[in-house]
Design a protein around this motif. Structure first.
Motif, PDB file in Angstrom:
ATOM      1  N   TYR A  43       0.808  -1.211   0.000  1.00  0.00           N
ATOM      2  CA  TYR A  43       0.000   0.000   0.000  1.00  0.00           C
ATOM      3  C   TYR A  43       0.844   1.266   0.000  1.00  0.00           C
ATOM      4  N   PHE A  44       2.059   1.166   0.567  1.00  0.00           N
ATOM      5  CA  PHE A  44       2.943   2.335   0.577  1.00  0.00           C
ATOM      6  C   PHE A  44       4.084   2.177  -0.425  1.00  0.00           C
ATOM      7  N   VAL A 175      -6.432  -4.470   7.976  1.00  0.00           N
ATOM      8  CA  VAL A 175      -5.901  -3.441   8.874  1.00  0.00           C
ATOM      9  C   VAL A 175      -4.873  -2.584   8.141  1.00  0.00           C
ATOM     10  N   GLY A 176      -4.038  -3.230   7.305  1.00  0.00           N
ATOM     11  CA  GLY A 176      -3.076  -2.459   6.527  1.00  0.00           C
ATOM     12  C   GLY A 176      -3.757  -1.497   5.573  1.00  0.00           C
ATOM     13  N   SER A 177      -4.808  -1.967   4.912  1.00  0.00           N
ATOM     14  CA  SER A 177      -5.562  -1.106   4.002  1.00  0.00           C
ATOM     15  C   SER A 177      -6.249   0.026   4.751  1.00  0.00           C
ATOM     16  N   THR A 178      -6.864  -0.299   5.894  1.00  0.00           N
ATOM     17  CA  THR A 178      -7.530   0.728   6.704  1.00  0.00           C
ATOM     18  C   THR A 178      -6.525   1.761   7.187  1.00  0.00           C
ATOM     19  N   PHE A 179      -5.372   1.259   7.633  1.00  0.00           N
ATOM     20  CA  PHE A 179      -4.328   2.159   8.118  1.00  0.00           C
ATOM     21  C   PHE A 179      -3.893   3.127   7.016  1.00  0.00           C
ATOM     22  N   ASP A 189       0.277  14.580   1.842  1.00  0.00           N
ATOM     23  CA  ASP A 189       1.195  13.644   1.186  1.00  0.00           C
ATOM     24  C   ASP A 189       2.633  13.826   1.667  1.00  0.00           C
ATOM     25  N   ALA A 190       3.015  15.067   1.939  1.00  0.00           N
ATOM     26  CA  ALA A 190       4.394  15.328   2.375  1.00  0.00           C
ATOM     27  C   ALA A 190       4.695  14.633   3.693  1.00  0.00           C
ATOM     28  N   ALA A 191       3.727  14.625   4.609  1.00  0.00           N
ATOM     29  CA  ALA A 191       3.930  13.970   5.908  1.00  0.00           C
ATOM     30  C   ALA A 191       3.997  12.451   5.753  1.00  0.00           C
ATOM     31  N   VAL A 192       3.143  11.902   4.872  1.00  0.00           N
ATOM     32  CA  VAL A 192       3.184  10.456   4.615  1.00  0.00           C
ATOM     33  C   VAL A 192       4.535  10.077   4.032  1.00  0.00           C
ATOM     34  N   ASN A 193       5.029  10.878   3.088  1.00  0.00           N
ATOM     35  CA  ASN A 193       6.310  10.591   2.444  1.00  0.00           C
ATOM     36  C   ASN A 193       7.482  10.713   3.412  1.00  0.00           C
ATOM     37  N   GLU A 194       7.378  11.649   4.345  1.00  0.00           N
ATOM     38  CA  GLU A 194       8.496  11.922   5.238  1.00  0.00           C
ATOM     39  C   GLU A 194       8.586  10.911   6.380  1.00  0.00           C
ATOM     40  N   TRP A 195       7.478  10.654   7.052  1.00  0.00           N
ATOM     41  CA  TRP A 195       7.526   9.775   8.228  1.00  0.00           C
ATOM     42  C   TRP A 195       6.318   8.851   8.387  1.00  0.00           C
ATOM     43  N   GLY A 196       5.179   9.186   7.792  1.00  0.00           N
ATOM     44  CA  GLY A 196       3.963   8.415   8.034  1.00  0.00           C
ATOM     45  C   GLY A 196       4.055   6.969   7.580  1.00  0.00           C
ATOM     46  N   TRP A 197       4.748   6.720   6.447  1.00  0.00           N
ATOM     47  CA  TRP A 197       4.839   5.361   5.911  1.00  0.00           C
ATOM     48  C   TRP A 197       5.602   4.431   6.847  1.00  0.00           C
ATOM     49  N   ARG A 198       6.411   4.994   7.756  1.00  0.00           N
ATOM     50  CA  ARG A 198       7.223   4.167   8.645  1.00  0.00           C
ATOM     51  C   ARG A 198       6.419   3.547   9.799  1.00  0.00           C
ATOM     52  N   ILE A 199       5.301   4.164  10.152  1.00  0.00           N
ATOM     53  CA  ILE A 199       4.563   3.761  11.355  1.00  0.00           C
ATOM     54  C   ILE A 199       4.139   2.297  11.332  1.00  0.00           C
ATOM     55  N   PRO A 200       3.515   1.787  10.251  1.00  0.00           N
ATOM     56  CA  PRO A 200       3.087   0.378  10.295  1.00  0.00           C
ATOM     57  C   PRO A 200       4.238  -0.601  10.464  1.00  0.00           C
ATOM     58  N   PHE A 201       5.424  -0.263   9.950  1.00  0.00           N
ATOM     59  CA  PHE A 201       6.571  -1.153  10.122  1.00  0.00           C
ATOM     60  C   PHE A 201       7.080  -1.120  11.565  1.00  0.00           C
ATOM     61  N   VAL A 265      -3.038 -10.366  -6.285  1.00  0.00           N
ATOM     62  CA  VAL A 265      -3.679  -9.544  -7.316  1.00  0.00           C
ATOM     63  C   VAL A 265      -4.855  -8.764  -6.736  1.00  0.00           C
ATOM     64  N   LEU A 266      -5.742  -9.461  -6.052  1.00  0.00           N
ATOM     65  CA  LEU A 266      -6.999  -8.844  -5.638  1.00  0.00           C
ATOM     66  C   LEU A 266      -6.903  -8.068  -4.334  1.00  0.00           C
ATOM     67  N   GLN A 267      -5.841  -8.298  -3.553  1.00  0.00           N
ATOM     68  CA  GLN A 267      -5.787  -7.649  -2.257  1.00  0.00           C
ATOM     69  C   GLN A 267      -4.577  -6.736  -2.098  1.00  0.00           C
ATOM     70  N   SER A 268      -3.430  -7.096  -2.628  1.00  0.00           N
ATOM     71  CA  SER A 268      -2.247  -6.257  -2.470  1.00  0.00           C
ATOM     72  C   SER A 268      -1.991  -5.367  -3.684  1.00  0.00           C
ATOM     73  N   PHE A 269      -2.184  -5.922  -4.872  1.00  0.00           N
ATOM     74  CA  PHE A 269      -1.945  -5.159  -6.090  1.00  0.00           C
ATOM     75  C   PHE A 269      -3.069  -4.165  -6.373  1.00  0.00           C
ATOM     76  N   MET A 270      -4.266  -4.452  -5.861  1.00  0.00           N
ATOM     77  CA  MET A 270      -5.452  -3.703  -6.246  1.00  0.00           C
ATOM     78  C   MET A 270      -5.433  -2.208  -5.913  1.00  0.00           C
ATOM     79  N   PRO A 271      -4.973  -1.773  -4.728  1.00  0.00           N
ATOM     80  CA  PRO A 271      -5.008  -0.330  -4.452  1.00  0.00           C
ATOM     81  C   PRO A 271      -4.238   0.503  -5.470  1.00  0.00           C
ATOM     82  N   GLY A 272      -3.000   0.077  -5.778  1.00  0.00           N
ATOM     83  CA  GLY A 272      -2.225   0.804  -6.774  1.00  0.00           C
ATOM     84  C   GLY A 272      -2.829   0.708  -8.163  1.00  0.00           C
ATOM     85  N   TYR A 273      -3.394  -0.454  -8.472  1.00  0.00           N
ATOM     86  CA  TYR A 273      -4.040  -0.656  -9.772  1.00  0.00           C
ATOM     87  C   TYR A 273      -5.234   0.273  -9.940  1.00  0.00           C
ATOM     88  N   LEU A 274      -6.068   0.361  -8.908  1.00  0.00           N
ATOM     89  CA  LEU A 274      -7.259   1.205  -8.994  1.00  0.00           C
ATOM     90  C   LEU A 274      -6.908   2.675  -9.163  1.00  0.00           C
TER      91      LEU A 274
END
Length: 436
Positions: A43-44, A175-179, A189-201, A265-274
């Motif tokens: 998702y990220f 949960v990953g998709s909801t997050f 977007d700037a905050a997600v790019n800077e630090w937000g994407w790190r939180i789930p890891f 395909v249907l669960q991980s690839f789909m967000p970027g595909y859509l």
């Protein structure tokens, strides 16, 4: 005397149910962490490409990110041989406890990685290394969790208990998709790019410690203890599996093909595909995926129960048939641009995922004897996931690039479903089987 015997029997039943609940929760949690991590990476992926890959063409950077994703799956067969061997030799508890420790440690470290601008090529190299550690450690998770649960569960409820393992996959992705949906909604977007994407890891650390604590306080199943006490553990369980259970291995491999492809395909690839190919907003793309995953999570225990009632084969065949007949029409509906109908199409595909997986976990476990069960499932599952699952996002993106057809990933899913349909059709029914 009779009353004391009755009280003792009630006490034993209560302790057995409590133990089964702890086994179910620990099995659920470990697999959840694995798939929450993979969901977060998928998702990220666009953000990870910008932060950790060399600057340049964003499409090339995204393909490189998915390439790292695919390369990490090369470690899954290696891990399958290791964890499968150790799970059948040292016990399910040891293998599951050690694998969750490695997996969560590598996931946590990804959240701490400096960007490409800070450390240059070391960033993507370290990402690849950590992803390979994840692939190695995660390769024992599904097989171990399904084996552990099946050996504890009553034979007439094995399907519903084993369905908790793929259900945890759906919940991890959910949960990953909801997050991701929440992050993109409340943060710029700037905050997600800077630090937000790190939180789930980074969240892997507390979740993993909880799972590790629970697993270290579990005992191996009575079936495994019986083999150990009688000296009947195999010296080389993997060799034994290959020499005596080759037919069962082929069936297990065939089962996993559509399981792996539909998940990615249907669960991980789909967000970027859509968002990229069908031009939905990121918020809508994650909403469609999230509600589709919700249908999987809600339906999974139901289909697991039905597999105990009606058999594994009917549920698995229905799931395969749904993918073969309706994947392309569902993706065509999604291409029309309506969020509402896309949610309905995605939820329908989610029901097919639940139908197949509701019976699949128990069916794989029931193919093998206790002495070689963990390793056999690990080998079949991870080799198939490495071949069909790990390359799925990259293959889907490449199909669209080569054909110019945004619906072309549907044919990949349908082909995978046909392979699994044939395998299930040729296999024998195993529901209710007494494990040996």
């Amino acid at each position: 005397m009779a009353s004391s015997e009755t009280a003792a029997a009630v006490q034993r039943d209560s302790e057995e149910h409590a133990t089964l609940r702890r086994v179910a929760v620990s099995s659920f949690l470990g697999n959840f962490i694995e798939w929450f991590d993979y969901a977060s990476y998928s998702y990220f992926a666009t953000v990870i490409a910008l932060v950790l890959m060399p600057p340049g063409d964003p499409t090339v950077a995204l393909l490189e990110t998915f390439g790292v994703f695919a390369l990490s799956f090369l470690m899954r067969p290696v891990g399958a041989f290791f964890w499968g061997h150790m799970g059948d030799k040292k016990g399910r508890k040891w293998a599951l406890s050690t694998s969750i420790f490695l997996m969560t440690g590598a996931t946590f470290c990804i959240g701490l990685l400096p960007g490409y601008l800070a450390i240059g090529l070391a960033a993507p190299i370290l990402l690849l290394l950590l992803r390979m550690i994840q692939g190695f450690s995660a390769s024992g998770e599904y097989a171990g969790a399904a084996t552990f649960l099946a050996e504890y569960a009553p034979s007439d409820k094995r399907g519903v208990y084993c369905s908790l393992v793929p259900a945890s996959t759906a919940v991890g992705l959910l949960v990953g998709s909801t997050f991701a949906t929440v992050m993109y909604t409340i943060l710029p977007d700037a905050a997600v790019n800077e630090w937000g994407w790190r939180i789930p890891f980074l969240l892997a650390a507390p979740l993993g410690l909880g799972g590790l604590y629970m697993r270290r306080n579990m005992a191996d199943s009575a079936e495994f203890h019986k083999l150990k006490a009688t000296g009947k553990l195999e010296k080389s369980p993997l060799r034994k599996s290959l020499s005596t259970s080759s037919r069962a291995l082929l069936f297990c491999t065939g089962f996993v093909v559509v399981k792996a492809v539909s998940s990615w395909v249907l669960q991980s690839f789909m967000p970027g595909y859509l968002s990229t190919h069908l031009h939905y907003s990121k918020t809508d793309a994650y909403l469609i995926t999230t509600l589709g995953l919700l249908s999987v999570a809600v339906c999974m225990p139901i289909t697991g129960y039905l597999s105990d009632l009606w058999g594994r084969r009917p549920m698995m065949l229905l799931g395969c048939g749904g993918f073969i007949l309706l994947t392309w029409p569902a993706m065509l509906v999604m291409s029309q641009g309506s969020v509402g109908t896309s949610i309905a199409a995605m939820s329908m595909l989610g029901v097919f995922v639940a139908m197949f997986n509701g019976g699949c976990g128990a069916a794989m476990v029931e193919l093998f004897p206790t002495a070689i069960r963990y390793g056999s499932i690990a080998i079949a599952y991870n080799l198939t996931v490495a071949v069909f699952g790990g390359v799925t996002p990259l293959a889907s993106a490449s199909l669209i690039s080569l054909t110019g057809d945004p619906l072309s990933p549907a044919w990949y899913v349908m082909f995978a479903a046909l392979i699994s349909f044939i395998a299930v059709w040729l296999a024998k029914e195993t529901a209710g089987k007494v494990l040996d």
